[in-house]
Design an enzyme around this catalytic site. Structure first.
Site, PDB file in Angstrom:
ATOM      1  CG  ASN A  36      -0.262   0.106   2.522  1.00 11.39           C
ATOM      2  OD1 ASN A  36       0.969   0.054   2.593  1.00 11.39           O
ATOM      3  ND2 ASN A  36      -1.028   0.252   3.597  1.00 11.39           N
ATOM      4  CE1 TYR A 149       7.229  -4.725  12.893  1.00 11.17           C
ATOM      5  CE2 TYR A 149       9.012  -4.986  14.483  1.00 11.17           C
ATOM      6  CZ  TYR A 149       8.514  -5.150  13.204  1.00 11.17           C
ATOM      7  OH  TYR A 149       9.287  -5.745  12.233  1.00 11.17           O
TER       8      TYR A 149
END
Ligand code: UDP
Length: 313
Positions: A36, A149
Site C-alpha cells: 500500500n 509492533y
C-alpha cells in the site's frame, strides 16, 4: 511445459520485500508484489515493473486480498518495521500484523500455497537472556510504544502456527534481526540510515542513551539468502535469522565515522522508551536446518551501504 512458480510478496516495495522480489525474479519465479506504499516505495521496484514476470498491485493487505490464478508461495512482509514508522502508524501496524496476516493466511489456504511470515527479534522485547534462542519467550511491554509492533508480530506468529496446526498450511516463520543495506529509506529513523546520513553531511551522530545498548547487524544480501533458504526448507516453526556479531551503538557510530571519513562528532540523545538493552541472535538452528550463516562483515556491508547512500543523496 510446466509453468513458473508464482509468489505473492506482501510489502514487496519495502526494504526487505523489494530485495526479495528481485532475488525471486532472478531465481525464475513469477512475482506478485503487493504494497500500500505507506512505508514502501515504488522506486524500490521500478527496475522490475517492465518485466512480464512481475506484477505490482497497490493494496492494503489488512483488507480482503484478491489474487487471480495459482499462487505457490506467500511471503508476508507487509508492515511498518522501523520504530519511528510503527509509532507513526500504530493502528496500521496492529492491523497488518493481525488482519493482514489473517488475510494472507486465507490466501495460502485457498491457493494451497506455502506461507512464510516475516517475524522479528522484537518478539523477544527487552530480552533477559542474551543471545536469544528460538525457545526464549521474551520480555515485552504490551502497552509500551513498541508494543504495537511486538504484539502484532507475536499474534502473527500464533496465528500462523494455528493455521499450520488446524488447516495444515505449510508454514515458515523468519525471526528477522536488525538488517541493513541498499534501499533502506534515509528517513526511516533506524540507527544505520540515521548515522550514515549524519556522517555524510559531517553533522553530529545522534547516539541514544549512553550508546552501550547492543544490536547485531546483518547485511541485506545475507538476510535474503537466509530467507530464501528458509522458504525452500521444510521448517514450520520459527527460525532466527541475523548476524550474531554483537556491537554497541557507540561502536557502530565510531565505525561509520571512520568508514565514511567523516568529521562528525558524536552527541547523545535520550534513550527511547523500552529500547532493548541487548540483542543478538543465536543462529544454531538456521545453521543446522538451512546450512546458513552470514558471510558479510559489518565493515564490508557498511562500506557498500555508505557508497549507496552517497550515490543516492
Ligand atoms: N539509535 C541511536 N541513534 C539513532 C537511531 C537509533 O542511538 O539515530 C539506537 C536506538 O536507540 C537503538 C539502536 O540504535 O538502541 C537500534 O535502533 P533502530 O531504530 O535501528 O532499531 P531497533 O533495533 O531499536 O529496532
Amino acid at each position: 511445459m510446466s509453468r513458473k512458480k508464482r509468489v505473492l510478496i506482501t510489502g514487496g516495495a519495502g526494504f526487505l520485500g523489494s530485495h526479495l522480489c528481485a532475488r525471486l525474479m532472478k531465481e525464475g519465479y513469477q512475482v506478485i508484489c503487493m504494497d500500500n506504499l505507506i512505508t514502501g516505495e515504488k522506486a524500490n521496484i521500478a527496475h522490475l515493473l517492465k518485466n512480464p514476470n512481475f506484477q505490482f498491485i497497490r493494496h492494503d493487505v489488512s483488507k480482503y486480498i484478491d489474487v487471480d490464478g495459482p499462487v505457490d508461495y506467500i511471503l508476508h512482509f507487509a508492515s511498518p518495521a522501523s520504530p519511528i514508522d510503527y509509532q507513526l502508524y500504530p493502528i496500521q501496524t496492529l492491523k497488518v500484523g493481525s488482519l493482514g496476516t489473517h488475510n494472507s493466511l486465507g490466501v495460502a489456504r485457498a491457493k494451497k500455497a506455502k506461507f512464510l511470515l516475516a517475524s522479528t527479534s522484537e518478539i523477544y522485547g527487552d530480552p533477559l537472556v542474551n543471545p536469544q534462542k528460538e525457545d526464549y519467550w521474551g520480555n515485552v511491554n504490551c502497552i509500551g510504544p513498541r508494543g504495537v509492533y511486538d504484539e502484532a508480530k507475536r499474534f502473527a506468529e500464533a496465528l500462523t502456527l494455528a493455521y499450520h496446526r488446524t488447516h495444515k498450511i505449510d508454514t515458515r516463520i523468519a525471526r528477522i534481526f536488525n538488517t541493513y543495506g541498499e534501499k533502506m529509506r534515509k528517513d526511516d529513523g533506524r540507527a544505520i540510515p540515521n548515522l550514515i546520513t549524519q556522517a555524510l553531511k559531517n553533522k553530529p551522530l545522534t547516539v541514544y542513551g549512553n550508546g552501550k545498548q547492543t544490536r547485531s547487524f546483518c547485511y541485506i544480501d545475507d538476510m535474503v539468502e537466509g530467507i530464501y533458504r528458509l522458504m525452500l526448507s521444510g521448517v514450520n516453526e520459527p527460525v532466527n535469522l541475523g548476524n550474531p556479531s554483537e556491537k554497541t551503538i557507540l561502536q557502530l557510530a565510531k565505525k561509520i565515522i571512520k568508514l565514511s571519513k567523516s568529521r562528525s562528532k558524536i552527541i547523545h540523545r535520550p534513550l527511547p522508551v523500552d529500547d532493548p538493552k541487548v540483542r543478538c541472535p543465536d543462529i544454531k538452528k538456521a545453521k543446522k536446518e538451512l546450512g546458513w550463516s552470514p558471510k558479510i562483515s559489518l565493515e564490508q556491508g557498511l562500506k557498500s551501504t555508505i557508497e549507496w547512500f552517497k550515490s543516492t543523496s
